[in-house]
Scaffold this active site. Sequence first.
Site, PDB file in Angstrom:
ATOM      1  N   ARG A  92       0.858  -1.186   0.000  1.00 26.15           N
ATOM      2  CA  ARG A  92       0.000   0.000   0.000  1.00 26.15           C
ATOM      3  C   ARG A  92       0.899   1.242   0.000  1.00 26.15           C
ATOM      4  NH1 ARG A  92      -2.294   3.092   4.615  1.00 26.15           N
ATOM      5  NH2 ARG A  92      -3.940   4.381   3.744  1.00 26.15           N
ATOM      6  N   HIS A 136      -2.599  10.918   0.810  1.00 29.24           N
ATOM      7  CA  HIS A 136      -2.039  10.705   2.149  1.00 29.24           C
ATOM      8  C   HIS A 136      -1.381  12.027   2.568  1.00 29.24           C
ATOM      9  CE1 HIS A 136      -0.657   7.313   5.010  1.00 29.24           C
ATOM     10  NE2 HIS A 136      -0.334   8.455   5.588  1.00 29.24           N
ATOM     11  N   GLU A 181      -7.070   8.592   6.363  1.00 32.47           N
ATOM     12  CA  GLU A 181      -7.315   9.258   7.642  1.00 32.47           C
ATOM     13  C   GLU A 181      -7.770  10.719   7.508  1.00 32.47           C
ATOM     14  OE1 GLU A 181      -4.061   8.765  10.351  1.00 32.47           O
ATOM     15  OE2 GLU A 181      -4.162   6.591  10.277  1.00 32.47           O
ATOM     16  N   ASN A 309      -7.417   2.086   9.898  1.00 28.89           N
ATOM     17  CA  ASN A 309      -6.110   2.192  10.543  1.00 28.89           C
ATOM     18  C   ASN A 309      -6.337   2.161  12.040  1.00 28.89           C
ATOM     19  OD1 ASN A 309      -5.128   2.527   7.992  1.00 28.89           O
ATOM     20  ND2 ASN A 309      -4.441   4.644   8.275  1.00 28.89           N
ATOM     21  N   TYR A 311      -4.406   2.106  15.879  1.00 31.55           N
ATOM     22  CA  TYR A 311      -3.193   2.221  16.686  1.00 31.55           C
ATOM     23  C   TYR A 311      -3.432   2.094  18.183  1.00 31.55           C
ATOM     24  CZ  TYR A 311      -0.658   3.477  12.510  1.00 31.55           C
ATOM     25  OH  TYR A 311      -0.081   3.428  11.272  1.00 31.55           O
ATOM     26  N   GLU A 382      -3.549   0.009   8.155  1.00 26.76           N
ATOM     27  CA  GLU A 382      -2.347   0.363   8.920  1.00 26.76           C
ATOM     28  C   GLU A 382      -2.499  -0.137  10.338  1.00 26.76           C
ATOM     29  OE1 GLU A 382      -1.182   4.525   9.126  1.00 26.76           O
ATOM     30  OE2 GLU A 382      -1.530   4.737   6.968  1.00 26.76           O
TER      31      GLU A 382
HETATM   32  C1  FCB Z   1      -1.013   7.290  10.756  1.00 29.38           C
HETATM   33  C2  FCB Z   1      -0.580   7.793   9.395  1.00 29.38           C
HETATM   34  C3  FCB Z   1       0.749   7.266   8.952  1.00 29.38           C
HETATM   35  C4  FCB Z   1       1.740   7.176  10.083  1.00 29.38           C
HETATM   36  C5  FCB Z   1       1.129   6.434  11.245  1.00 29.38           C
HETATM   37  C6  FCB Z   1       2.070   6.253  12.403  1.00 29.38           C
HETATM   38  O1  FCB Z   1      -1.844   8.233  11.345  1.00 29.38           O
HETATM   39  O2  FCB Z   1      -1.535   7.446   8.430  1.00 29.38           O
HETATM   40  O3  FCB Z   1       1.222   8.073   7.897  1.00 29.38           O
HETATM   41  O4  FCB Z   1       2.196   8.423  10.412  1.00 29.38           O
HETATM   42  O5  FCB Z   1      -0.006   7.105  11.687  1.00 29.38           O
END
Ligand code: FCB
Length: 477
Positions: A92, A136, A181, A309, A311, A382
Amino acid sequence: MSNPATPPAVGVLDERAPLTFPPGFLWGAATAAYQIEGAANEGGRTASIWDTFSHTEGRTVAGHTGDVACDHYHRLGDDVRLMAELGLKSYRFSVSWPRVQPGGSGPANAEGLDFYQRMVDELLANGIEPWLTLYHWDLPQELEDAGGWPARDTAARFADYALLMADALGDRVKYWTTLNEPWCSAFLGYGSGVHAPGRSDGADAVRAGHHLMLGHGLAVQALRTAVPGAQLGVTVNLYPVTPVSDSPGDVDAARRIDALANRFFLDPILRGAYPDDLVADLAKVTDFDHVHEGDLAVISSPLDVVGINYYSRHVVAAPIPGEQPEAYWRDQACWPGSEDVRFVNRGVPVTDMGWEIDAPGLVETLRRVHEEYTDLPLYVTENGSAFVDEVVDGQVDDVDRLAYFDAHLRASHEAISAGVPLRGYFAWSLMDNFEWAWGYTKRFGMIYVDYDKQTRIPKSSARWYAEVIRRNGLAAQ
Ligand code: FCB
């Protein structure tokens, strides 16, 4: 910061059995143009908002810029070879808008297109499915000068750019993501200003969010005709939002942040309407007069996939009247109308970004999207973690990052077992890169990059991931 009365489940899933993923599961890794390409002033590329922002004093740590980054533009062949060695099924990447359409309008730049055409050809020659993200975060500077995302016309410019890419790559690229995002583009770019273009105005942030989604919808409509058979989608960054206690104030704080972080995008795109409570929360910020008749129909144009995505989790508490909360998420101005909500640090293990490690939150997030919003195939586009890496005898043994991936893959598998149509997973990131306002101080890569010598070292997590891909699952531990 207060302690949670009843802490929600955190940390890693404790299952350690071998796990096999469904046949055809798409194993990938992700990057983004400005974070890796470099060659900022070559091949006819013009400036994006990230060039301007990173070259403005005080905006990025130590004044780092993406001018050179991982020099990927000049090392394409070697980098694709590394991907092939990992056994990636998909890669990607994002296209730098000002590289292929300098200035953000008018004709294509053949030299810029050639770079992505060579990339896609090399990926396909290595059996790696290209997954293209159109946006992006690197808006051409000229479009920002004309008003940026708070201006409606930017959405139309974006759809034109999408068509130009469809002409160039529609015959070879099947997976197309419009935006990466949009929350970050809108609320970090125009709300708190910790991301480019660095503006800070709540109403502009909300307008930007709307026009990003309008651009997404217009691009989907254009691509639907231009690229028959394409798999079209968008990538949103989602967080479970948990109240620190079940007191009504904390529960309401969680509702507000969930509305701004998640439902602001999920509801218009997948249901064709803004949530009523979000509109009420934002009443003092904007009257939504930027929403024209028909916009929400465009925004909710049918998709083929949804990218997520993931985290971390947000844990929040009610405002304390008269007290400014500490900025947990960089700067509270990214939560217009709800700047006084407190973000609580529970003291659980965090990554080098300070983000809580919370694999069960991924199960929760995937289930929510599937159970509350859509039957569409989902992809984790992600997921990953920053940790401090050390090169010892030419090796990088990144045990923490490996454990993070392992836990989140177990979570992905759990979601599949619970009925979520999760079809693929992309590790963030293929290699260390320019981490936006943090510059090169945060490393997310499975491949270590020595920025002085531009050498690459696959870390332990890369070797482990190659094995995961080879066996289509996780070994027992
Ligand atoms: C996300 C972004 C990516 C990277 C990660 C850690 O928010 O999409 O570009 O910075 O975080």
